[in-house]
Write an enzyme that holds these catalytic residues in place. Structure first.
Site, PDB file in Angstrom:
ATOM      1  N   ALA A   1       0.829  -1.205   0.000  1.00 27.76           N
ATOM      2  CA  ALA A   1       0.000   0.000   0.000  1.00 27.76           C
ATOM      3  C   ALA A   1       0.862   1.254   0.000  1.00 27.76           C
ATOM      4  O   ALA A   1       0.547   2.241  -0.663  1.00 27.76           O
ATOM      5  CB  ALA A   1      -0.912  -0.013   1.225  1.00 27.76           C
TER       6      ALA A   1
ATOM      7  N   ILE B   1       3.951   1.708  -1.042  1.00 24.71           N
ATOM      8  CA  ILE B   1       4.800   1.985  -2.204  1.00 24.71           C
ATOM      9  C   ILE B   1       3.942   2.593  -3.294  1.00 24.71           C
ATOM     10  O   ILE B   1       2.961   2.002  -3.734  1.00 24.71           O
ATOM     11  CB  ILE B   1       5.463   0.683  -2.704  1.00 24.71           C
ATOM     12  CG1 ILE B   1       6.480   0.215  -1.670  1.00 24.71           C
ATOM     13  CG2 ILE B   1       6.125   0.912  -4.049  1.00 24.71           C
ATOM     14  CD1 ILE B   1       6.990  -1.174  -1.918  1.00 24.71           C
TER      15      ILE B   1
ATOM     16  N   GLU C   1       3.302   2.634  -6.316  1.00 26.85           N
ATOM     17  CA  GLU C   1       3.631   1.982  -7.593  1.00 26.85           C
ATOM     18  C   GLU C   1       2.862   2.606  -8.761  1.00 26.85           C
ATOM     19  O   GLU C   1       3.269   2.530  -9.903  1.00 26.85           O
ATOM     20  CB  GLU C   1       3.396   0.466  -7.500  1.00 26.85           C
ATOM     21  CG  GLU C   1       1.938  -0.011  -7.529  1.00 26.85           C
ATOM     22  CD  GLU C   1       1.197   0.251  -6.215  1.00 26.85           C
ATOM     23  OE1 GLU C   1       1.858   0.545  -5.204  1.00 26.85           O
ATOM     24  OE2 GLU C   1      -0.040   0.173  -6.209  1.00 26.85           O
TER      25      GLU C   1
ATOM     26  N   ASP D   1       7.046  34.920 -34.460  1.00 27.72           N
ATOM     27  CA  ASP D   1       7.002  35.533 -35.780  1.00 27.72           C
ATOM     28  C   ASP D   1       5.821  36.482 -35.802  1.00 27.72           C
ATOM     29  O   ASP D   1       4.834  36.248 -35.105  1.00 27.72           O
ATOM     30  CB  ASP D   1       6.741  34.464 -36.852  1.00 27.72           C
ATOM     31  CG  ASP D   1       7.989  33.682 -37.182  1.00 27.72           C
ATOM     32  OD1 ASP D   1       9.079  34.175 -36.881  1.00 27.72           O
ATOM     33  OD2 ASP D   1       7.847  32.576 -37.735  1.00 27.72           O
TER      34      ASP D   1
ATOM     35  N   ASP E   1       8.607  28.759 -39.261  1.00 26.17           N
ATOM     36  CA  ASP E   1       7.871  27.985 -40.256  1.00 26.17           C
ATOM     37  C   ASP E   1       8.748  27.472 -41.402  1.00 26.17           C
ATOM     38  O   ASP E   1       8.476  26.440 -41.967  1.00 26.17           O
ATOM     39  CB  ASP E   1       6.682  28.791 -40.807  1.00 26.17           C
ATOM     40  CG  ASP E   1       7.068  30.223 -41.179  1.00 26.17           C
ATOM     41  OD1 ASP E   1       8.279  30.485 -41.308  1.00 26.17           O
ATOM     42  OD2 ASP E   1       6.166  31.058 -41.337  1.00 26.17           O
TER      43      ASP E   1
ATOM     44  N   ASP F   1      14.442  28.184 -40.422  1.00 31.25           N
ATOM     45  CA  ASP F   1      14.100  28.420 -39.021  1.00 31.25           C
ATOM     46  C   ASP F   1      14.464  27.220 -38.151  1.00 31.25           C
ATOM     47  O   ASP F   1      14.554  27.336 -36.929  1.00 31.25           O
ATOM     48  CB  ASP F   1      12.593  28.673 -38.862  1.00 31.25           C
ATOM     49  CG  ASP F   1      12.172  30.020 -39.434  1.00 31.25           C
ATOM     50  OD1 ASP F   1      13.050  30.887 -39.551  1.00 31.25           O
ATOM     51  OD2 ASP F   1      10.992  30.184 -39.749  1.00 31.25           O
TER      52      ASP F   1
ATOM     53  N   ASN G   1      -5.754   1.258  -0.088  1.00 27.95           N
ATOM     54  CA  ASN G   1      -4.861   1.582  -1.185  1.00 27.95           C
ATOM     55  C   ASN G   1      -5.617   1.607  -2.514  1.00 27.95           C
ATOM     56  O   ASN G   1      -5.462   2.511  -3.327  1.00 27.95           O
ATOM     57  CB  ASN G   1      -3.745   0.534  -1.219  1.00 27.95           C
ATOM     58  CG  ASN G   1      -2.688   0.857  -2.247  1.00 27.95           C
ATOM     59  OD1 ASN G   1      -2.312   2.015  -2.394  1.00 27.95           O
ATOM     60  ND2 ASN G   1      -2.225  -0.144  -2.960  1.00 27.95           N
TER      61      ASN G   1
ATOM     62  N   THR H   1      -8.532   4.584  -2.502  1.00 27.31           N
ATOM     63  CA  THR H   1      -8.110   5.984  -2.420  1.00 27.31           C
ATOM     64  C   THR H   1      -7.062   6.344  -3.470  1.00 27.31           C
ATOM     65  O   THR H   1      -7.075   7.433  -4.009  1.00 27.31           O
ATOM     66  CB  THR H   1      -7.561   6.333  -1.027  1.00 27.31           C
ATOM     67  OG1 THR H   1      -6.461   5.483  -0.770  1.00 27.31           O
ATOM     68  CG2 THR H   1      -8.614   6.165   0.036  1.00 27.31           C
TER      69      THR H   1
END
Ligand code: ATP
Length: 901
Positions: A280, A282, A284, A326, A643, A647, A737, A740
């Site tokens: 829970a 960790i 992950e 530009d 463009d 550039d 875990n 939530t």
């Protein structure tokens, strides 16, 4: 087949195309079926089930599964099955998140897929490269990435960079004539274009002779199949952070287990609880949610017309401190209309708006017929001859109704304006073609700032017509027209011209000079440099290009957000200054610098002065690179738009390279990390705002998840230290875990921006995720969540004489509710009171779903033994909710008071 050995007519005939109308839509469809889409085969993707299996290969999850198996074998069968089920659900959630992230990244790739200009049923249309078929007639210009193998039939100064195919980095000069030799290497096939190479100069037309895997590129495609997945700096940092968090979580869990054992708890229970706690605690899900948050933010940007090509740009956007934009098309509408003309000291006004070819000419307040004034007539007709743009009337467009017509432009808007001005005077390309035939062309380029054509009149006389920036043309002019006679360009004449340009540019008009030279019979012209000299100036055409209406506000918003806007343009200094003033780019004391001045500054001088420079005019693309470097030397994070082909270096060198989606070349797009699909400056502002928001959202759920995990660990640790029984059963920890961390955390990733995101200064790129007090928030809230959960447990445990199941149920519920309330706190940098909790409906829905899941495990009798719960009474609910609210409501209150003070 050796297409290069055939004559042009032969090529067109063999490919079954038609030089006038191209392929028909029907034929193209048939060929698409026959030859397949014009794509290179891609490398194999990870199959779905492997992605799913991947969710379980995490070390702690494996330990948990092993522990569960052991506890199942020693009799805790229900526990074991439920844990397996929860782990499976977690895996499904992870899988869904990962797939979603991957899908949205794929969608991004599709969006920035290249396009090509082809002729279908007689009309030039832009279609995705994938739909191009053999036989298609294509039109190509400078900056295009070539999307198929093509035999050229027309070329104008065409140069192609074939390094991607041949390794040769010097651009190759292309032509359309047939080649004699039998066996030619790719690099020597001068009348062919190959997929994957790019046009660096000029333009041309050709017939597609190979698509997809049947191209030269297709033949070596297997060598190129590298799939590159870019990770953002934040993702990298989080990965390191993740490792550290795992270590801390494991350490604390071990502490819980050791203290628990010392306090006399059973080994078996402690082991399972410990492993569950570790799983829970960790985080992950963090990397996946970060990717999802990035991907979702990127999708929101797409809705606002910003296409992110490289994910790291999303983060950098939030740090941008200068935007170099530009002018033409980005700050302005790029809808040009000629409104004033000048020749030999006389001015004329032209009426009419847009591309509609209706309008009148007036000089000195009198209506003038252009065909009765030779200077004016020549200014207009030569402007037309030296332009490619085509204006067509679309009568049948349903959107505009039958009665209304709409005039659309195909080509460069500057040239469109010249064409429309000529049409207003009654000159058309068709009409003039009876008199003049275009025999040679030197295309426009933004470094030369000119374009020329050679026309042949009916007597066979060749005339060079040049148009371009007045100052550039003036330097190559020796004569000027006045009242239908040419005279030496004297100092007085030059001063007159300068004054005319300054006066028109001062009204924010873009000026184009038109000039000509009659060529001697013997003169053969090889290069533009040779040709464009000894010109006779006919006059100036001046056009408006109104600012985009929304840009002024966007610039103001950027300023408030601590972001400076710099205008960069090839246009005249005075025109640029006039528009910059209209848009409020130029503050008092701000400098306007032109290309010449810029060239005289050393890099150091430029860096020193650049903080006062707001407008760069008459610059060439190569100047842009210097501007980026000077800004970066001063510690700025620079966004740069562009463009054209030239550039690309500046776009690449900037921190956020931005290319134009509509007018940008493929080369500029490929160099960029963000594409504006509407070419609009306002979109840059939106993207920056979204970039800031995405970063804040990531901080939000990191804060939420970590505070939750701290709470979970602390409640267990405190209980063990105080010698209390376990306040949560292993399954409850896993369930917390799941309910939530899953949905609410994802919903935080989709949160709306806090009202003042664009009122804060740009974030420093060196700022850590935990900056601005986040660590304190996580620890204080986590501590409080742990404390209230333990309090709830202890109160009920006391009141019910050691009824462990009841006390655990209450602790379980308090922990979940405290987190579900705390999630609203995480939406604000300040406190829960600063935001309307119902604004993010995803979050409200996620919290409701999580609460319902919680109710299910409390009140469904069949689930009660599984989750070690009992039904909770009304009085207990009151206790739970008042305790659960404390970490958010009370601490938030403190924060509110502190801010008020
Ligand atoms: P921006 O960088 O803001 O897009 P720009 O479009 O005005 O600026 P360029 O396209 O490089 O910059 O144009 C520079 C100048 O060259 C213009 O001011 C104009 O005088 C001239 N010019 C532009 N387009 C053409 C054209 N098609 N033919 C001839 N001259 C042109």
């Amino acid at each position: 087949m050796s297409w290069y050995r055939d004559e042009v007519e032969e090529v067109v005939r063999k490919s079954g195309s038609d030089p006038e109308v191209g392929l028909s839509h029907k034929e193209a469809k048939k060929r698409l079926n026959q030859f397949g889409p014009n794509k290179l085969e891609e490398g194999k993707k990870t199959p779905a089930f492997l992605v799913f299996i991947g969710q379980f290969k995490d070390f702690m999850v494996l330990v948990l599964l092993a522990a569960t198996l052991i506890s199942g074998l020693i009799g805790e069968v229900i526990d074991a099955i439920t844990i397996m089920f929860i782990v499976l659900l977690n895996g499904v959630l992870g899988y869904v998140q990962e797939r979603k992230a991957e899908k949205s990244l794929d969608a991004l790739k599709e969006l920035s897929a290249p396009q090509m200009m082809v002729k279908r049923d007689g009309e030039w249309v832009k279609i995705p490269s994938a739909e191009v078929v053999p036989g298609d007639l294509v039109r190509l210009e400078s900056g295009d990435r070539i999307g198929a193998d093509i035999r050229l039939i027309v070329t104008n100064e065409l140069r192609v960079d074939e390094a991607s195919l041949t390794g040769e980095s010097v651009p190759v000069h292309k032509k359309s004539q047939r080649l004699e030799a039998e066996e030619l290497e790719i690099g020597d096939q001068e009348n062919m274009l190959f997929m994957g190479t790019m046009i660096t100069q000029g333009n041309g037309q050709g017939v597609v002779i190979g698509t997809g895997m049947n191209t030269e590129m297709g033949k070596i495609a297997h060598l190129l199949q590298t799939t590159e997945t870019l990770v953002t700096p934040l993702q990298m940092k989080l990965e390191q952070l993740g490792k550290m968090l795992i270590a801390v979580a494991l350490l604390l869990t071990a502490l819980v287990v050791v203290i628990g054992l010392l306090q006399g708890h059973e080994l078996n229970t402690m082991f399972l609880s410990g492993v569950s706690l570790a799983v829970a605690a960790i985080p992950e899900g963090l990397p996946a949610i970060v990717t999802v948050a990035l991907a979702l933010g990127v999708q929101r940007m797409i809705k606002r017309k910003g296409i992110v090509r490289k994910l790291p740009a999303v983060e950098t956007l939030g740090c941008a401190s200068v935007v170099c934009s530009d002018k033409t098309g980005t700050l302005t509408q790029n809808k040009m209309t000629v409104t004033k003309l000048w020749s030999g000291g006389r001015y004329w006004d032209v009426s009419g708006t847009g591309y509609e070819p209706n309008g009148q000419f007036e000089g000195n307040g009198q209506v003038v017929k252009p065909d009765q004034n030779r200077d004016l007539a020549q200014l207009l007709s030569f402007g037309l001859l030296c332009s490619h743009a085509v204006i067509t009337e679309r009568k049948d467009d349903k959107r505009f109704g039958r009665s209304k017509s709409r005039f659309v432009l195909d080509g460069d808007p500057t040239e469109g304006a010249l064409v429309v001005a000529a049409l207003k005077a009654g000159y058309s390309k068709e009409g003039l073609s009876k008199q003049y035939q275009v025999v040679q062309e030197f295309p426009f380029d933004s470094t030369r700032k000119m374009m020329s054509v050679v026309v042949k009149d009916r007597s066979g006389q060749r005339i060079l017509i040049t148009k371009g920036a007045p100052d550039v043309i003036a330097s190559r002019t020796s004569l000027m027209l006045r009242q239908n006679r040419s005279e030496r360009m004297s100092a007085k004449g030059k001063a007159e011209l300068d004054e005319a340009v300054a006066s028109m540019a001062g009204q924010a008009l873009r000026t184009i000079a038109i000039a000509f030279r009659v060529l001697a019979h013997s003169e053969s012209i090889q290069s533009a440099e040779e040709a464009e000299k000894d010109l006779t100036l006919i006059g100036i055409q001046a056009m408006i290009d109104p600012p985009r209406p929304e840009v002024k506000d966007s610039i103001a918003e950027c300023r408030e957000a601590g972001i400076r806007t710099i205008m960069i343009t090839g246009d005249h200094k005075i025109t640029a200054e006039a528009i910059a003033t209209q848009l409020d780019i130029l503050p008092s004391g701000g400098k306007v610098v032109d290309g010449q001045m810029l060239s005289k500054l050393s890099d150091e001088e430029l860096a020193e002065g650049i903080d006062q420079m707001y407008v760069f005019a008459r610059v060439s693309p190569k100047h842009k690179l210097r501007i980026v470097q000077a800004l970066q030397a001063n510690g700025h994070i620079v966004a740069m738009t562009g463009d054209g082909v030239n550039d690309a270096p500046a776009i690449k060198a900037s921190n956020i390279g931005i290319a134009m989606g509509m007018t940008g070349t493929d080369v500029a797009k490929e160099a960029s990390s963000l594409i504006l699909s509407d070419d609009n400056f306002a979109t840059i502002k939106e993207a920056i705002k979204e970039g800031r928001n995405i970063y804040e959202n990531i901080r939000k759920f990191i804060r939420y998840m970590l505070a939750s995990n701290v709470g979970e660990i602390l409640v267990m640790l405190f209980a063990m230290i105080l010698g209390l029984p376990l306040p949560l059963a292993a399954i409850q920890i896993l369930w917390v875990n799941l309910v939530t961390d899953g949905l609410p955390a994802m919903a935080l990733g989709m949160d709306q921006a806090e009202g003042d995101v664009m009122k804060r200064k740009p974030r420093s790129p060196n700022e850590g995720v935990f900056a601005r007090g986040l660590t304190w928030k996580i620890i204080s809230r986590g501590f409080m969540i742990g404390a209230v959960t333990l309090a709830a447990f202890w109160l009920v445990y006391q009141e019910h004489d050691g009824d462990l199941v009841r006390a655990q149920t209450i602790a379980f519920l308090t922990l979940v509710m405290a987190q579900l309330i705390h999630v609203f706190d995480c939406r604000s940098e300040y406190s829960v009171y600063h935001r309307n909790p119902f604004e993010n409906l995803y979050l409200v829905a996620a919290v409701i779903i999580s609460t319902l899941l919680m109710l299910a495990v409390l009140y469904i009798p069949a689930l009660q033994p599984v989750f070690h719960t009992v039904p909770v009474s009304f009085r207990e609910w009151l206790l739970v909710l008042s305790l659960a609210a404390i970490p958010t409501v009370v601490l938030g209150g403190f924060q509110l008071v502190k801010r008020k003070k």
